[in-house]
Each structure stands twice: as C-alpha cells, then as structure tokens.
Design an enzyme around this catalytic site. Structure first.
Site, PDB file in Angstrom:
ATOM      1  N   GLU A  44       0.848  -1.200   0.000  1.00  0.00           N
ATOM      2  CA  GLU A  44       0.000   0.000   0.000  1.00  0.00           C
ATOM      3  C   GLU A  44       0.885   1.253   0.000  1.00  0.00           C
ATOM      4  O   GLU A  44       1.792   1.376   0.829  1.00  0.00           O
ATOM      5  CB  GLU A  44      -0.923   0.050   1.225  1.00  0.00           C
ATOM      6  CG  GLU A  44      -1.877   1.243   1.123  1.00  0.00           C
ATOM      7  CD  GLU A  44      -2.718   1.505   2.367  1.00  0.00           C
ATOM      8  OE1 GLU A  44      -2.298   1.159   3.482  1.00  0.00           O
ATOM      9  OE2 GLU A  44      -3.806   2.100   2.207  1.00  0.00           O
ATOM     10  N   GLU A  69       4.582   4.748   4.126  1.00  0.00           N
ATOM     11  CA  GLU A  69       3.986   6.035   4.503  1.00  0.00           C
ATOM     12  C   GLU A  69       5.111   7.047   4.738  1.00  0.00           C
ATOM     13  O   GLU A  69       6.006   6.810   5.547  1.00  0.00           O
ATOM     14  CB  GLU A  69       3.121   5.849   5.764  1.00  0.00           C
ATOM     15  CG  GLU A  69       2.612   7.123   6.389  1.00  0.00           C
ATOM     16  CD  GLU A  69       1.899   8.087   5.424  1.00  0.00           C
ATOM     17  OE1 GLU A  69       0.923   7.692   4.779  1.00  0.00           O
ATOM     18  OE2 GLU A  69       2.356   9.248   5.334  1.00  0.00           O
ATOM     19  N   ASP A 119      -2.867  12.105  -2.029  1.00  0.00           N
ATOM     20  CA  ASP A 119      -2.982  13.571  -1.954  1.00  0.00           C
ATOM     21  C   ASP A 119      -3.239  14.138  -3.352  1.00  0.00           C
ATOM     22  O   ASP A 119      -2.531  13.789  -4.296  1.00  0.00           O
ATOM     23  CB  ASP A 119      -1.683  14.165  -1.391  1.00  0.00           C
ATOM     24  CG  ASP A 119      -1.425  13.687   0.038  1.00  0.00           C
ATOM     25  OD1 ASP A 119      -2.351  13.741   0.863  1.00  0.00           O
ATOM     26  OD2 ASP A 119      -0.297  13.232   0.318  1.00  0.00           O
ATOM     27  N   LYS A 123      -3.020  22.033  -7.788  1.00  0.00           N
ATOM     28  CA  LYS A 123      -2.499  22.982  -8.777  1.00  0.00           C
ATOM     29  C   LYS A 123      -1.781  22.241  -9.908  1.00  0.00           C
ATOM     30  O   LYS A 123      -1.038  21.289  -9.637  1.00  0.00           O
ATOM     31  CB  LYS A 123      -1.504  23.943  -8.103  1.00  0.00           C
ATOM     32  CG  LYS A 123      -2.171  24.878  -7.140  1.00  0.00           C
ATOM     33  CD  LYS A 123      -1.201  25.905  -6.617  1.00  0.00           C
ATOM     34  CE  LYS A 123      -1.927  26.774  -5.609  1.00  0.00           C
ATOM     35  NZ  LYS A 123      -1.049  27.369  -4.630  1.00  0.00           N
ATOM     36  N   ASP A 155     -11.555  10.472  -4.179  1.00  0.00           N
ATOM     37  CA  ASP A 155     -12.780  11.275  -4.266  1.00  0.00           C
ATOM     38  C   ASP A 155     -12.524  12.512  -5.129  1.00  0.00           C
ATOM     39  O   ASP A 155     -13.329  13.440  -5.127  1.00  0.00           O
ATOM     40  CB  ASP A 155     -13.296  11.664  -2.866  1.00  0.00           C
ATOM     41  CG  ASP A 155     -12.243  12.360  -2.019  1.00  0.00           C
ATOM     42  OD1 ASP A 155     -11.162  12.672  -2.550  1.00  0.00           O
ATOM     43  OD2 ASP A 155     -12.518  12.596  -0.820  1.00  0.00           O
ATOM     44  N   THR A 193     -10.549   2.489   3.900  1.00  0.00           N
ATOM     45  CA  THR A 193      -9.552   3.348   4.559  1.00  0.00           C
ATOM     46  C   THR A 193     -10.267   4.436   5.352  1.00  0.00           C
ATOM     47  O   THR A 193     -11.463   4.674   5.184  1.00  0.00           O
ATOM     48  CB  THR A 193      -8.624   4.052   3.536  1.00  0.00           C
ATOM     49  OG1 THR A 193      -9.379   5.034   2.833  1.00  0.00           O
ATOM     50  CG2 THR A 193      -7.982   3.087   2.565  1.00  0.00           C
ATOM     51  N   HIS A 194      -9.460   5.132   6.135  1.00  0.00           N
ATOM     52  CA  HIS A 194      -9.978   6.251   6.910  1.00  0.00           C
ATOM     53  C   HIS A 194     -10.562   7.339   5.983  1.00  0.00           C
ATOM     54  O   HIS A 194     -11.623   7.907   6.260  1.00  0.00           O
ATOM     55  CB  HIS A 194      -8.824   6.823   7.742  1.00  0.00           C
ATOM     56  CG  HIS A 194      -9.188   8.011   8.539  1.00  0.00           C
ATOM     57  ND1 HIS A 194      -9.880   7.920   9.716  1.00  0.00           N
ATOM     58  CD2 HIS A 194      -8.974   9.320   8.319  1.00  0.00           C
ATOM     59  CE1 HIS A 194     -10.070   9.123  10.190  1.00  0.00           C
ATOM     60  NE2 HIS A 194      -9.531  10.000   9.362  1.00  0.00           N
ATOM     61  N   GLU A 196     -11.815   6.923   3.048  1.00  0.00           N
ATOM     62  CA  GLU A 196     -13.087   6.488   2.468  1.00  0.00           C
ATOM     63  C   GLU A 196     -14.215   6.761   3.460  1.00  0.00           C
ATOM     64  O   GLU A 196     -15.281   7.270   3.103  1.00  0.00           O
ATOM     65  CB  GLU A 196     -13.087   4.997   2.091  1.00  0.00           C
ATOM     66  CG  GLU A 196     -14.303   4.703   1.216  1.00  0.00           C
ATOM     67  CD  GLU A 196     -14.864   3.294   1.242  1.00  0.00           C
ATOM     68  OE1 GLU A 196     -15.804   3.032   0.482  1.00  0.00           O
ATOM     69  OE2 GLU A 196     -14.406   2.457   2.035  1.00  0.00           O
TER      70      GLU A 196
HETATM   71  C1  LIG Z   1      -4.715  11.719   1.699  1.00  0.00           C
HETATM   72  S1  LIG Z   1      -3.819  10.565   2.603  1.00  0.00           S
HETATM   73  C2  LIG Z   1      -4.736   9.045   2.439  1.00  0.00           C
HETATM   74  C3  LIG Z   1      -4.361   8.037   3.470  1.00  0.00           C
HETATM   75  C4  LIG Z   1      -5.028   6.649   3.333  1.00  0.00           C
HETATM   76  N1  LIG Z   1      -4.622   6.006   2.105  1.00  0.00           N
HETATM   77  C5  LIG Z   1      -6.523   6.775   3.387  1.00  0.00           C
HETATM   78  O1  LIG Z   1      -7.166   6.551   2.352  1.00  0.00           O
HETATM   79  O2  LIG Z   1      -7.036   7.053   4.468  1.00  0.00           O
HETATM   80  C6  LIG Z   1      -2.424  10.238   1.548  1.00  0.00           C
HETATM   81  C7  LIG Z   1      -1.250   9.633   2.312  1.00  0.00           C
HETATM   82  O3  LIG Z   1      -0.192   9.340   1.407  1.00  0.00           O
HETATM   83  C8  LIG Z   1       1.052   9.671   2.034  1.00  0.00           C
HETATM   84  N2  LIG Z   1       2.051   9.841   0.969  1.00  0.00           N
HETATM   85  C9  LIG Z   1       2.104  10.851   0.073  1.00  0.00           C
HETATM   86  N3  LIG Z   1       3.139  10.680  -0.766  1.00  0.00           N
HETATM   87  C10 LIG Z   1       3.751   9.513  -0.408  1.00  0.00           C
HETATM   88  C11 LIG Z   1       4.881   8.786  -0.891  1.00  0.00           C
HETATM   89  N4  LIG Z   1       5.577   9.233  -1.937  1.00  0.00           N
HETATM   90  N5  LIG Z   1       5.225   7.642  -0.269  1.00  0.00           N
HETATM   91  C12 LIG Z   1       4.522   7.194   0.798  1.00  0.00           C
HETATM   92  N6  LIG Z   1       3.448   7.848   1.305  1.00  0.00           N
HETATM   93  C13 LIG Z   1       3.051   8.966   0.710  1.00  0.00           C
HETATM   94  C14 LIG Z   1       0.711  10.919   2.812  1.00  0.00           C
HETATM   95  O4  LIG Z   1       1.640  11.200   3.827  1.00  0.00           O
HETATM   96  C15 LIG Z   1      -0.676  10.587   3.336  1.00  0.00           C
HETATM   97  O5  LIG Z   1      -0.610   9.941   4.598  1.00  0.00           O
END
Ligand SMILES: C[S@@+](CC[C@H](N)C(=O)[O-])C[C@H]1O[C@@H](n2cnc3c(N)ncnc32)[C@H](O)[C@@H]1O
Length: 216
Positions: A44, A69, A119, A123, A155, A193-194, A196
């Site tokens: 993941e 992560e 994420d 932009k 989303d 996931t959280h 979702e």
């Molecule tokens: C918007 S959150 C979603 C978290 C989880 N997947 C969820 O659906 O609840 C995106 C996560 O990806 C992590 N992330 C972003 N770029 C990453 C990378 N290059 N490698 C590992 N994690 C990354 C961020 O720190 C963040 O915790």
C-alpha cells in the site's frame, strides 16, 4: 478537508517488528527478505492511519502486506495499529514509496499495489508530485506479476480521470479499469480506509477501480 491530529503510539509499545526505516531495509524487498516466507506480497502506497493495512492483513492471513507512509508519525501510528491487531504478516515502512518501486521491488513480484485517496495536489504545476504520475505508474506496473492488481480509489474526479487516461497511454499492459463496488458499512471499521470513511460520511462521491495486469 483538513486532516485530524494524530498521535504516535505510547513509548512502551514495541514497534520493532512492524515498523522499518528505509535505511534498515534489505536491498531487495520481497516476501522472503521481509517476512521469511513466499506468500504473495501486497504493497500500500500512503497508508495514512493504517486502517487498510490492519483490516487487510487480518482478513488475508496467507498474504503479506507492506505499507509505505512518508510521514513518520503516520507510519508509527499505522504500525501501532498492526501491533494491536496482533498480525505477523504486515510491516510499515516509514519513507517515500517512489524510490522503493523504482529500484528495490523486483519486477513481476507483487500480487497487488494499493493506492487509496492519494494527496490530490490540485495545482497544475504540482501535479508531478502526485503518487500516481508518469514515472510511478510504469514502476507500479512493472512490480506486478501478470494477473496482479493495481487498486486506485479517490474522491477527486480530476485525479481519477487523468490517471485512467495516463494508464491507457503509458501502461496499456494494465488493461482496462475495472470498477469496484461500494461496500455497505454498518461499523466504523467497515471502510477500506480512513479517507473512504470520511468521504462517505460527508456524502462525497468516491471513485473506485482496479486494474489486472495482462500478459504482454
Ligand atoms: C490523503 S492521505 C490518504 C491516506 C489513506 N490512504 C486513506 O485513504 O485514508 C495520503 C497519504 O499518502 C502519504 N504519501 C504521500 N506521498 C507519499 C509517498 N511518496 N510515499 C509514501 N506515502 C506517501 C501521505 O503522507 C498521506 O498519509
């Protein structure tokens, strides 16, 4: 939507079996080097608070799960969740997933790659920071075995559509996007996931697909 605050597990919780720094990893990442067995390995990217890692590793005891992560506090929080779940088939890596896919994961070795609610980087000039981009997509695809899956849920409609277009152009071996159904949630933990859970509780539409890698 802003992210809610997060805590590391208390210092007394032993995370040594479930949390690794990139510098402490074996050179080649596979089930044998990480778990000492040959079970199928699922990765993941961006585990956030670790709900998927905990539920998937409990539900699929004969598969191994690696969560990557980039924010160390979240990686530690997710690892704490794995300790509470009592699993031995899941590990969190605190670090950036992209160089691991570029150089450390053997081609054709993974059962699945999971990318949930990455994420959005809204932009245009920041789009290259998205974890599904023109560099990472071929790396994810190369890491999968034939028949292996790339799951992508978001989303953000623009991210969803752009990714489908990019995959069709640069990773046609992944085939066509296969829609995934929303699962009924009767309990707080019934979400993938959280994020979702958060989207659905705010009535925000969620787009869910996966790909299955084809023989080329
Ligand atoms: C918007 S959150 C979603 C978290 C989880 N997947 C969820 O659906 O609840 C995106 C996560 O990806 C992590 N992330 C972003 N770029 C990453 C990378 N290059 N490698 C590992 N994690 C990354 C961020 O720190 C963040 O915790």
């Amino acid at each position: 939507m802003p992210r809610s605050p997060i805590k590391r597990p208390p210092p007394g919780v032993d995370l040594s079996g479930v949390l690794r720094e990139v510098d402490d990893l074996p050179k080649s990442l596979n089930s044998q080097s990480l778990f000492g067995n040959d079970h199928p390995l699922e990765v993941e990217v961006g585990s956030g608070k670790g709900l998927f890692m905990a539920t998937a590793s409990v539900a699929n005891a004969d598969h191994n799960f690696l969560g990557v992560e980039i924010i160390s506090k979240y990686a530690a929080h997710s690892a704490g969740r794995l300790v509470r779940a009592g699993v031995s088939n899941a590990i969190m890596i605190s670090g950036n997933a992209e160089p691991l896919f570029a150089a450390r994961i053997e081609p054709g070795s993974l059962e699945a790659v999971h990318v949930y609610f990455p994420d959005p980087w809204w932009k245009k000039r920041h789009r290259k920071r998205r974890v599904l981009n023109e560099t990472s997509i071929p790396n994810y695809s190369r890491s999968l075995r034939v028949g292996g899956r790339l799951h992508f849920w978001t989303d953000v409609l623009d991210y969803f559509e752009q990714t489908i277009e990019t995959i069709a152009q640069i990773a046609p071996e992944l085939g066509i996007p296969i829609p995934e159904k929303e699962v009924e949630a009767t309990h707080e933990l019934d979400y993938r996931t959280h994020f979702e859970r958060r989207s659905r509780q705010h009535q925000i539409p969620v787009y869910r697909i996966h790909y299955e890698k084809r023989e080329t």
